[in-house]
Design a protein around this motif. Sequence first.
Motif, PDB file in Angstrom:
ATOM      1  N   ASN A 108      -8.630  -3.993  -6.076  1.00  0.00           N
ATOM      2  CA  ASN A 108      -8.721  -2.714  -6.775  1.00  0.00           C
ATOM      3  C   ASN A 108      -7.963  -1.579  -6.102  1.00  0.00           C
ATOM      4  O   ASN A 108      -7.477  -0.669  -6.771  1.00  0.00           O
ATOM      5  N   MET A 109      -7.871  -1.623  -4.762  1.00  0.00           N
ATOM      6  CA  MET A 109      -7.322  -0.469  -4.032  1.00  0.00           C
ATOM      7  C   MET A 109      -5.982  -0.726  -3.340  1.00  0.00           C
ATOM      8  O   MET A 109      -5.300   0.215  -2.947  1.00  0.00           O
ATOM      9  N   GLY A 110      -5.626  -1.993  -3.182  1.00  0.00           N
ATOM     10  CA  GLY A 110      -4.429  -2.333  -2.387  1.00  0.00           C
ATOM     11  C   GLY A 110      -3.132  -1.710  -2.886  1.00  0.00           C
ATOM     12  O   GLY A 110      -2.247  -1.367  -2.105  1.00  0.00           O
ATOM     13  N   TRP A 111      -3.019  -1.548  -4.214  1.00  0.00           N
ATOM     14  CA  TRP A 111      -1.767  -1.013  -4.790  1.00  0.00           C
ATOM     15  C   TRP A 111      -1.427   0.369  -4.248  1.00  0.00           C
ATOM     16  O   TRP A 111      -0.271   0.763  -4.225  1.00  0.00           O
ATOM     17  N   ASN A 112      -2.430   1.093  -3.753  1.00  0.00           N
ATOM     18  CA  ASN A 112      -2.217   2.434  -3.198  1.00  0.00           C
ATOM     19  C   ASN A 112      -1.370   2.428  -1.928  1.00  0.00           C
ATOM     20  O   ASN A 112      -0.862   3.468  -1.506  1.00  0.00           O
ATOM     21  N   LEU A 113      -1.251   1.261  -1.297  1.00  0.00           N
ATOM     22  CA  LEU A 113      -0.543   1.176  -0.011  1.00  0.00           C
ATOM     23  C   LEU A 113       0.953   0.925  -0.162  1.00  0.00           C
ATOM     24  O   LEU A 113       1.684   0.930   0.828  1.00  0.00           O
ATOM     25  N   ILE A 114       1.417   0.670  -1.399  1.00  0.00           N
ATOM     26  CA  ILE A 114       2.824   0.290  -1.602  1.00  0.00           C
ATOM     27  C   ILE A 114       3.795   1.347  -1.064  1.00  0.00           C
ATOM     28  O   ILE A 114       4.729   1.048  -0.324  1.00  0.00           O
ATOM     29  N   SER A 115       3.567   2.609  -1.405  1.00  0.00           N
ATOM     30  CA  SER A 115       4.503   3.675  -0.998  1.00  0.00           C
ATOM     31  C   SER A 115       4.615   3.814   0.522  1.00  0.00           C
ATOM     32  O   SER A 115       5.717   3.754   1.076  1.00  0.00           O
ATOM     33  N   PRO A 116       3.488   3.980   1.265  1.00  0.00           N
ATOM     34  CA  PRO A 116       3.618   4.065   2.732  1.00  0.00           C
ATOM     35  C   PRO A 116       4.136   2.767   3.344  1.00  0.00           C
ATOM     36  O   PRO A 116       4.854   2.790   4.358  1.00  0.00           O
ATOM     37  N   LEU A 117       3.793   1.641   2.725  1.00  0.00           N
ATOM     38  CA  LEU A 117       4.242   0.336   3.237  1.00  0.00           C
ATOM     39  C   LEU A 117       5.769   0.233   3.192  1.00  0.00           C
ATOM     40  O   LEU A 117       6.405  -0.184   4.173  1.00  0.00           O
ATOM     41  N   VAL A 118       6.368   0.623   2.064  1.00  0.00           N
ATOM     42  CA  VAL A 118       7.834   0.567   1.917  1.00  0.00           C
ATOM     43  C   VAL A 118       8.502   1.498   2.936  1.00  0.00           C
ATOM     44  O   VAL A 118       9.504   1.137   3.567  1.00  0.00           O
ATOM     45  N   ARG A 119       7.935   2.686   3.112  1.00  0.00           N
ATOM     46  CA  ARG A 119       8.500   3.641   4.105  1.00  0.00           C
ATOM     47  C   ARG A 119       8.512   3.028   5.495  1.00  0.00           C
ATOM     48  O   ARG A 119       9.489   3.143   6.232  1.00  0.00           O
ATOM     49  N   CYS A 120       7.408   2.362   5.874  1.00  0.00           N
ATOM     50  CA  CYS A 120       7.307   1.773   7.212  1.00  0.00           C
ATOM     51  C   CYS A 120       8.262   0.589   7.387  1.00  0.00           C
ATOM     52  O   CYS A 120       8.841   0.406   8.462  1.00  0.00           O
ATOM     53  N   ILE A 121       8.421  -0.212   6.339  1.00  0.00           N
ATOM     54  CA  ILE A 121       9.336  -1.368   6.425  1.00  0.00           C
ATOM     55  C   ILE A 121      10.756  -0.896   6.744  1.00  0.00           C
ATOM     56  O   ILE A 121      11.450  -1.494   7.575  1.00  0.00           O
TER      57      ILE A 121
END
Length: 606
Positions: free
Chosen positions: A69-82
């Motif tokens: 339910n909540m994991g999709w919220n991490l996509i934006s910061p995750l891409v920045r960190c990658i």
Amino acid sequence: MPEEQNQTIMAVDELQAIVQRCQILEEADFKGEDFNLFQVAGQKCLEDGYAAQLLEVIQNEKNKVIIKNMGWNLISPLVRCIFMYKQEDDKREHCLKILDQLAQLCNPKELFLSLLEQIEQTSGEQVCQTVMLLLQPLQTVLLKLQNKKAYSVGLSLAMIMNQLTPLPVPYTKQQIEEDKLGLCQCCNAVVDFAKPFVNELVKNTEKSSEYNDMELKEELLKFCMKSLKYPLLTAQLEQLEGIEEHPFRHFATEIIDILWDIKELIPLVFLRRKDRSPHWENQEFAEMEQKNSADSLACLSYLIFVQHLGIDCVPVVFSPSYLLQCNMTHIEVLLKRTEESMLSKGLDLFESCLLRMEDNSLLHQYLEFRTFINVPQDLVKVMTLCPIEHLRKKSLSILQLFIDKFDTEGKHTLFRCLLKTSNHAGVEGYIIKNIKDQIHLSLTKTCDNVWFTGHHLISLLDLVLMLPEGAETDLLQHSDRIMASLNLLRYLVIKDCESDNQTGVWTTLAKIERNFLKPLHVGLNMSKAHYEAEIKNKKENRKEAHSSNTVCSVTVGGEKLPAMTTEMQLQVLHSALFTFDLIESVLARVEQLIEVKIKAVMDEHS
């Protein structure tokens, strides 16, 4: 304990606390506050380098519902960190594993929208990197979707292509090898992304004759059409030495394969698709859609008939003249463009179609089609206006090729058309030389050619043996046309005896003298007097001036020349006088030949 380390441990602890609280809740009881706290804590873990701990939380079976339910919220910061970490960094590897886990565990609909949003927000140099990073998770999510799958696939492909389109297409060998922005690699990755959906469509169609997912088919077709316009219409697609697999040729082959698999290749190449173009209320949108479609279809024809990609799929039953007819619309589209990559594709496609044909085999009736009249006129514009020399030369050779393919009536009609529309003395001179060649063939062949003898020829000569504006015609500007006309007349007088009069020139001599020879005499006298007076003025001004290097401008042949010294101007004026002398000497020779022939006939009758 340092404050920074303490804050980081706090971020991990906060995440654990939120997760533990949510573990005991039912899915329906999750609140907006829970989503926000999870996102903030997860983002802080990522930014502070605690991706490994975040990965453990995501992989924990107890947290499956939370991540869904909540994991999709991490996509934006995750891409920045990658993008922040270097390739070999362990933290980057942890981030990539998190992305993979999210694709497997998250709610497909929510994650789909989050991934698309991330692609939409990227720009500049990061576009291709972002797209290639997110293609795999996006594909995984789309394959899971049950509802609106075709729509979602289409939306994904459209978003990706819209983001790629502003990027410059590598054109030279060096640019293609460097692939600075990653476009070559990205385009081929997008095709791989689309393949499972193509395979799904093909598999279901083969399984059941009643299966007909028109929506998915249309979305894949739209993707192919967009790909043909960008990057393929702009790309350089010739085989390049030293590049084993040309990335854009590979991409083009894949696009053609998709079109073949979804059974749209042959309809696109040989059938009109007006009935399936979308209806737009806004006329401007409708025209843009039509133009984009025309560009894509032109590129497809170029790929098949010039680069021979997918040529094996094309039936071999069509005649060369029919293939030319099918392609004339595409050739017209490409020749109207000014970019070298597109103009050269138009010329190559035209040449390829013409080389398939025998000389004199194209029936004159083809000139009833609008494109068969428009394309040679566009070719003339390329010949006279294009700043790229090799394209100007090529367009001239293709015009000759086009002329050669027509039957004699077709040549006659084409010459009339080009004489009336070219508005360029050099082109008119070239056409007049072609007329002379056709007359020569008519007079030397045993078979009767009615189109370049007798009254048909006279109708053509009426357009040739005249001055556009009578004695007022700018002779310098029209010198190429005038010299060609005089040479034609000289040829006719020499080759066609008055007693035979095969060409009909002797019966129309009075009209030729009235419309051409006499006005030309008057025009020559006026022009020579004008230029001689100009030379005299320049010489007098030079004597009065302190220096012979005085710079000023002069108009010759209706065009203002760049600023020149008096000496340079005098050279131009003398050159013009030389041209008039040349015209005058040929004119005198023609009149002398006419006089001799008439006198010989009169002597015979006396």
